[in-house]
Design a protein around this motif. Structure first.
Motif, PDB file in Angstrom:
ATOM      1  N   GLN A 109     -30.861   2.855  13.494  1.00 40.90           N
ATOM      2  CA  GLN A 109     -29.686   2.668  14.376  1.00 40.90           C
ATOM      3  C   GLN A 109     -30.082   3.420  15.622  1.00 40.90           C
ATOM      4  OE1 GLN A 109     -26.771   0.878  13.740  1.00 40.90           O
ATOM      5  NE2 GLN A 109     -25.827   1.384  15.639  1.00 40.90           N
ATOM      6  N   ALA A 110     -30.236   2.752  16.835  1.00 40.70           N
ATOM      7  CA  ALA A 110     -30.696   3.482  18.203  1.00 40.70           C
ATOM      8  C   ALA A 110     -29.491   4.007  18.772  1.00 40.70           C
ATOM      9  CB  ALA A 110     -31.173   2.361  19.167  1.00 40.70           C
ATOM     10  N   VAL A 111     -29.405   4.946  19.200  1.00 43.68           N
ATOM     11  CA  VAL A 111     -28.390   5.880  19.737  1.00 43.68           C
ATOM     12  C   VAL A 111     -28.467   6.179  21.051  1.00 43.68           C
ATOM     13  CG1 VAL A 111     -27.339   6.503  17.470  1.00 43.68           C
ATOM     14  CG2 VAL A 111     -28.984   7.920  18.348  1.00 43.68           C
ATOM     15  N   TYR A 185     -17.285 -14.740  26.215  1.00 43.70           N
ATOM     16  CA  TYR A 185     -17.393 -14.195  24.745  1.00 43.70           C
ATOM     17  C   TYR A 185     -18.731 -14.999  24.335  1.00 43.70           C
ATOM     18  CZ  TYR A 185     -14.990 -18.649  24.054  1.00 43.70           C
ATOM     19  OH  TYR A 185     -14.634 -20.223  24.135  1.00 43.70           O
ATOM     20  N   ARG A 186     -19.000 -14.454  23.090  1.00 48.03           N
ATOM     21  CA  ARG A 186     -20.379 -14.938  22.235  1.00 48.03           C
ATOM     22  C   ARG A 186     -19.928 -16.371  21.826  1.00 48.03           C
ATOM     23  NH1 ARG A 186     -22.914 -11.978  17.517  1.00 48.03           N
ATOM     24  NH2 ARG A 186     -24.242 -11.277  19.195  1.00 48.03           N
ATOM     25  N   CYS A 187     -20.629 -17.491  22.263  1.00 48.81           N
ATOM     26  CA  CYS A 187     -20.625 -18.799  21.708  1.00 48.81           C
ATOM     27  C   CYS A 187     -19.671 -19.691  22.193  1.00 48.81           C
ATOM     28  CB  CYS A 187     -20.967 -18.933  20.333  1.00 48.81           C
ATOM     29  SG  CYS A 187     -21.116 -20.890  19.840  1.00 48.81           S
ATOM     30  N   GLU A 193     -15.059 -24.941  17.043  1.00 51.86           N
ATOM     31  CA  GLU A 193     -15.792 -25.545  16.127  1.00 51.86           C
ATOM     32  C   GLU A 193     -15.210 -24.923  14.820  1.00 51.86           C
ATOM     33  OE1 GLU A 193     -20.089 -24.899  16.291  1.00 51.86           O
ATOM     34  OE2 GLU A 193     -19.879 -23.607  14.370  1.00 51.86           O
ATOM     35  N   ARG A 194     -14.785 -23.496  14.920  1.00 54.21           N
ATOM     36  CA  ARG A 194     -14.268 -22.997  13.466  1.00 54.21           C
ATOM     37  C   ARG A 194     -13.001 -23.452  13.346  1.00 54.21           C
ATOM     38  NH1 ARG A 194     -14.450 -16.614  12.983  1.00 54.21           N
ATOM     39  NH2 ARG A 194     -16.589 -17.214  12.328  1.00 54.21           N
ATOM     40  N   ALA A 195     -12.040 -23.639  14.506  1.00 60.22           N
ATOM     41  CA  ALA A 195     -10.847 -24.189  14.130  1.00 60.22           C
ATOM     42  C   ALA A 195     -11.182 -25.654  13.369  1.00 60.22           C
ATOM     43  CB  ALA A 195     -10.124 -24.439  15.455  1.00 60.22           C
ATOM     44  N   LYS A 279     -22.856  -1.882  21.947  1.00 60.62           N
ATOM     45  CA  LYS A 279     -22.881  -0.224  22.243  1.00 60.62           C
ATOM     46  C   LYS A 279     -23.854   0.429  23.054  1.00 60.62           C
ATOM     47  CE  LYS A 279     -20.437   3.618  19.820  1.00 60.62           C
ATOM     48  NZ  LYS A 279     -21.333   4.794  20.378  1.00 60.62           N
ATOM     49  N   ILE A 280     -24.993   0.317  22.489  1.00 59.45           N
ATOM     50  CA  ILE A 280     -26.271   1.120  23.170  1.00 59.45           C
ATOM     51  C   ILE A 280     -26.171   1.015  24.873  1.00 59.45           C
ATOM     52  CG2 ILE A 280     -27.904  -0.595  22.348  1.00 59.45           C
ATOM     53  CD1 ILE A 280     -28.839   3.148  22.049  1.00 59.45           C
ATOM     54  N   VAL A 281     -25.799  -0.210  24.980  1.00 58.55           N
ATOM     55  CA  VAL A 281     -25.927  -0.752  26.380  1.00 58.55           C
ATOM     56  C   VAL A 281     -24.920   0.090  26.973  1.00 58.55           C
ATOM     57  CG1 VAL A 281     -25.846  -2.639  28.103  1.00 58.55           C
ATOM     58  CG2 VAL A 281     -27.046  -2.939  25.908  1.00 58.55           C
ATOM     59  N   GLY A 312     -30.253 -11.509  25.859  1.00 59.56           N
ATOM     60  CA  GLY A 312     -29.324 -12.070  24.854  1.00 59.56           C
ATOM     61  C   GLY A 312     -27.815 -11.867  25.163  1.00 59.56           C
ATOM     62  N   ASP A 313     -26.837 -11.502  24.451  1.00 54.63           N
ATOM     63  CA  ASP A 313     -25.720 -11.676  24.680  1.00 54.63           C
ATOM     64  C   ASP A 313     -25.165 -10.459  25.619  1.00 54.63           C
ATOM     65  OD1 ASP A 313     -25.241 -13.920  23.350  1.00 54.63           O
ATOM     66  OD2 ASP A 313     -24.235 -13.023  21.517  1.00 54.63           O
ATOM     67  N   SER A 314     -25.919  -9.501  25.547  1.00 56.98           N
ATOM     68  CA  SER A 314     -25.392  -8.229  26.308  1.00 56.98           C
ATOM     69  C   SER A 314     -25.866  -8.361  27.893  1.00 56.98           C
ATOM     70  CB  SER A 314     -26.178  -6.953  25.861  1.00 56.98           C
ATOM     71  OG  SER A 314     -25.692  -6.346  24.545  1.00 56.98           O
TER      72      SER A 314
HETATM   73  C1  LIG Z   1     -19.573 -18.618  14.619  1.00 58.48           C
HETATM   74  C2  LIG Z   1     -20.561 -18.850  15.636  1.00 58.48           C
HETATM   75  C3  LIG Z   1     -21.495 -20.080  15.979  1.00 58.48           C
HETATM   76  C4  LIG Z   1     -22.694 -19.976  16.935  1.00 58.48           C
HETATM   77  N1  LIG Z   1     -23.188 -21.199  17.187  1.00 58.48           N
HETATM   78  C5  LIG Z   1     -24.297 -20.842  18.141  1.00 58.48           C
HETATM   79  C6  LIG Z   1     -24.990 -22.324  18.215  1.00 58.48           C
HETATM   80  O1  LIG Z   1     -24.485 -23.465  17.508  1.00 58.48           O
HETATM   81  N2  LIG Z   1     -26.069 -22.277  19.288  1.00 58.48           N
HETATM   82  C7  LIG Z   1     -26.215 -21.121  19.710  1.00 58.48           C
HETATM   83  O2  LIG Z   1     -27.352 -20.919  20.567  1.00 58.48           O
HETATM   84  N3  LIG Z   1     -25.542 -19.913  19.470  1.00 58.48           N
HETATM   85  C8  LIG Z   1     -24.482 -20.020  18.678  1.00 58.48           C
HETATM   86  N4  LIG Z   1     -23.892 -18.817  18.519  1.00 58.48           N
HETATM   87  C9  LIG Z   1     -23.979 -17.607  19.322  1.00 58.48           C
HETATM   88  C10 LIG Z   1     -25.177 -16.790  18.596  1.00 58.48           C
HETATM   89  O3  LIG Z   1     -25.279 -16.377  17.500  1.00 58.48           O
HETATM   90  C11 LIG Z   1     -25.287 -15.157  19.807  1.00 58.48           C
HETATM   91  O4  LIG Z   1     -25.332 -15.822  21.077  1.00 58.48           O
HETATM   92  C12 LIG Z   1     -26.793 -14.703  19.360  1.00 58.48           C
HETATM   93  O5  LIG Z   1     -26.818 -14.217  18.422  1.00 58.48           O
HETATM   94  C13 LIG Z   1     -27.089 -13.536  20.360  1.00 58.48           C
HETATM   95  O6  LIG Z   1     -28.246 -13.020  20.184  1.00 58.48           O
HETATM   96  P1  LIG Z   1     -28.613 -11.538  20.317  1.00 58.48           P
HETATM   97  O7  LIG Z   1     -30.089 -11.416  19.992  1.00 58.48           O
HETATM   98  O8  LIG Z   1     -28.086 -11.214  21.725  1.00 58.48           O
HETATM   99  O9  LIG Z   1     -27.697 -10.795  19.467  1.00 58.48           O
HETATM  100  P2  LIG Z   1     -27.501 -10.796  17.805  1.00 58.48           P
HETATM  101  O10 LIG Z   1     -28.143 -12.168  17.248  1.00 58.48           O
HETATM  102  O11 LIG Z   1     -26.098 -10.432  17.408  1.00 58.48           O
HETATM  103  O12 LIG Z   1     -28.564  -9.853  17.501  1.00 58.48           O
HETATM  104  C14 LIG Z   1     -28.204  -8.347  17.746  1.00 58.48           C
HETATM  105  C15 LIG Z   1     -29.226  -7.305  16.729  1.00 58.48           C
HETATM  106  O13 LIG Z   1     -29.071  -6.294  17.189  1.00 58.48           O
HETATM  107  C16 LIG Z   1     -28.923  -5.287  16.032  1.00 58.48           C
HETATM  108  N5  LIG Z   1     -28.236  -3.855  16.693  1.00 58.48           N
HETATM  109  C17 LIG Z   1     -27.335  -3.823  17.466  1.00 58.48           C
HETATM  110  N6  LIG Z   1     -27.171  -2.782  17.842  1.00 58.48           N
HETATM  111  C18 LIG Z   1     -28.270  -2.003  17.524  1.00 58.48           C
HETATM  112  C19 LIG Z   1     -28.624  -0.564  17.524  1.00 58.48           C
HETATM  113  N7  LIG Z   1     -27.751   0.549  18.189  1.00 58.48           N
HETATM  114  N8  LIG Z   1     -29.756   0.044  16.700  1.00 58.48           N
HETATM  115  C20 LIG Z   1     -30.437  -1.028  15.955  1.00 58.48           C
HETATM  116  N9  LIG Z   1     -29.972  -2.271  15.931  1.00 58.48           N
HETATM  117  C21 LIG Z   1     -29.020  -2.663  16.714  1.00 58.48           C
HETATM  118  C22 LIG Z   1     -27.954  -5.889  15.264  1.00 58.48           C
HETATM  119  O14 LIG Z   1     -28.165  -5.316  13.817  1.00 58.48           O
HETATM  120  C23 LIG Z   1     -28.665  -7.119  15.326  1.00 58.48           C
HETATM  121  O15 LIG Z   1     -29.479  -7.819  14.391  1.00 58.48           O
HETATM  122  C24 LIG Z   1     -22.852 -18.817  17.335  1.00 58.48           C
HETATM  123  C25 LIG Z   1     -22.000 -17.482  17.247  1.00 58.48           C
HETATM  124  C26 LIG Z   1     -21.008 -17.545  16.388  1.00 58.48           C
HETATM  125  C27 LIG Z   1     -20.223 -16.530  16.045  1.00 58.48           C
END
Ligand SMILES: Cc1cc2nc3c(=O)[nH]c(=O)nc-3n(C[C@H](O)[C@H](O)[C@H](O)COP(=O)(O)OP(=O)(O)OC[C@H]3O[C@@H](n4cnc5c(N)ncnc54)[C@H](O)[C@@H]3O)c2cc1C
Length: 415
Positions: A109-111, A185-187, A193-195, A279-281, A312-314
């Motif tokens: 875990q990066a802190v 928000y994410r996605c 889709e979930r509904a 959180k780390i961000v 990514g999402d952040s």
């Molecule tokens: C239900 C659902 C359906 C989706 N469907 C789609 C779709 O059809 N198409 C699409 O493109 N996107 C979809 N998404 C969105 C997609 O999942 C996210 O946008 C994507 O996962 C973002 O990638 P990321 O690498 O930013 O984050 P993540 O994939 O969440 O990866 C983050 C990683 O960081 C690690 N991490 C976090 N903090 C720390 C830390 N301090 N130290 C060490 N490790 C850490 C976590 O363990 C995790 O493995 C969907 C999301 C959901 C919830």
């Protein structure tokens, strides 16, 4: 999913070897060397690790840190709720990154980070020339919310299993309530889709049940035409959609959402809390006072701290929070870092692409695709209107193609 297409899906994951071509400028370079540490092995971080190694011909040392030994994909995770997929089918370890690309993978875990050192919770430190943060999302607190009883399942894994089991144990004639936070928000299409998938599952397994969608936004935030049709035709009489509903509090014991439009009690309550950068961000002060990290979209370097990139999402550009575009951003970022190591300027005109397939029933799906291009005037990524597309309707063919698309993206990221 029938057994034929499931086999097809597994085969694709096992064999696909998609690789984006080495940029032509880099083929002539030998100077791109340095050390990059990446936090987060999801769609953004794993892709960056792979392409930094691949494009540098192994000259750049890359260490990928993730809190977990394998990543459970949110993409397709709604299909785990109705039993169409098992979580093991969407779980990816880092063996290919290690074995094929020579990425060093550290579980931890990066802190914190300072002076070119990343700090892990167990006391280890990792030295870097460039740090990439790709930790996905964190949740803002919701008063009364206990996620051990009221799962969000918006980070796939045990939360997905908890929600699946609650749906399985729901009585016929029960009520599923889903709350959606304000965008971004994410996605964007994910909650709708979930509904749809839950409504489809309840129709077949829990007669007389209802799905109530409480959306903090004024309208459906993605694929409006598709989900309007799905809510009012395909799942008419089951889904009730309420826009402009703000969640104030949750009574987790009684599974009740306390909102700006009254109290909604549920047999199964699925609260998607408001979202922000990982959180780390925010701990590192990289959100500039907002919820997401401001970055330069040419490099994804933080506008707050030099030498730290956020993908990514952040990240806080106008691009959607999707796995597909996280993969795209990671390649732009990896390319920019390699150019910087070689003393070159970043690509002045990057483009990124997002795509989502949304299952509407256990047999049909729709899709959405968008391209973003750098606009030098505003220095932001802008949607390219002529490259935007949505499925005219949900079909069985789209449902099958969804597995090809996902398999390619999974391979692009983890294989
Ligand atoms: C239900 C659902 C359906 C989706 N469907 C789609 C779709 O059809 N198409 C699409 O493109 N996107 C979809 N998404 C969105 C997609 O999942 C996210 O946008 C994507 O996962 C973002 O990638 P990321 O690498 O930013 O984050 P993540 O994939 O969440 O990866 C983050 C990683 O960081 C690690 N991490 C976090 N903090 C720390 C830390 N301090 N130290 C060490 N490790 C850490 C976590 O363990 C995790 O493995 C969907 C999301 C959901 C919830």
């Amino acid at each position: 999913m029938n057994s034929l297409s499931r086999r097809h899906f597994l085969k694709l994951i096992g064999t696909s070897t998609a690789l984006a071509a080495t940029p032509t400028w880099l083929k002539a370079q030998t100077a791109a060397s340095g050390r990059v540490v990446i936090v987060g092995g999801g769609f953004a971080g794993a892709t960056a690790a792979k392409y930094l190694r691949h494009w540098s011909g192994g000259n750049v040392a890359v260490t990928l840190v993730d809190a977990n030994p394998a990543h459970v994909s949110c993409i397709l995770s709604n299909l785990a709720l109705n039993g169409s997929l098992g979580l093991s089918q969407i779980t990816f370890n880092y063996e290919a990154l290690k074995q094929k690309y020579g990425v060093t993978v550290e579980a931890g875990q990066a802190v914190g980070a300072a002076n070119g050192q990343l700090h892990l919770q167990d006391g280890r430190t990792l030295a870097y020339d460039r740090l990439i943060l790709a930790p996905g999302i964190d949740f803002a607190p919701v008063p009364g919310l206990d996620i051990r009883r009221i799962p969000h399942a918006w980070q796939a894994g045990p939360q997905t299993t908890l929600l699946k089991n609650q749906l399985r144990d729901m009585p016929p004639g029960g009520v599923f309530v889903l709350t959606i936070p304000l965008a971004p928000y994410r996605c964007p299409p994910g909650p709708y889709e979930r509904a749809c998938l839950v409504a489809d599952y309840l129709k077949r397994n829990k007669p007389g049940s209802k799905v109530i969608v409480l959306d903090a936004n004024p309208k459906i935030m993605a694929e409006e035409h598709t989900f309007t049709k799905a809510f009012y035709q395909t799942h008419a009489g089951i889904i009730e959609y309420h826009p402009n509903v703000l969640l104030n509090e949750v009574d987790s014991t009684n599974r009740t959402a306390i909102t700006s439009q009254g109290n909604f009690s549920a047999s199964v309550l699925n609260v998607l809390p408001p979202q922000k950068a990982g959180k780390i961000v925010s701990d590192l002060g990289l959100t500039g006072g907002g919820n997401w990290a401001p970055v330069d979209p040419l490099t994804y370097e933080s506008t707050v701290a030099k030498g730290i990139h956020i993908i990514g999402d952040s990240q806080g550009t106008s691009q959607p929070k999707s796995g597909h575009i996280a993969n795209s951003e990671a390649k732009v970022c990896a390319d920019a870092i390699l150019r910087a190591f070689a003393g070159e300027l970043p690509d002045p005109a990057p483009t990124t692409n997002s795509a989502c397939y949304s299952p509407i029933t256990a047999k049909t799906a729709s899709w959405l695709t968008a391209v973003f291009a750098y606009d030098p005037e505003t220095r932001a990524m802008k949607l390219v209107p002529e490259a935007f597309g949505e499925a005219p309707e949900a079909t069985e063919e789209n449902y099958e193609k969804m597995f090809d698309w996902a398999s390619n993206l999974f391979a692009e990221t983890f294989a």
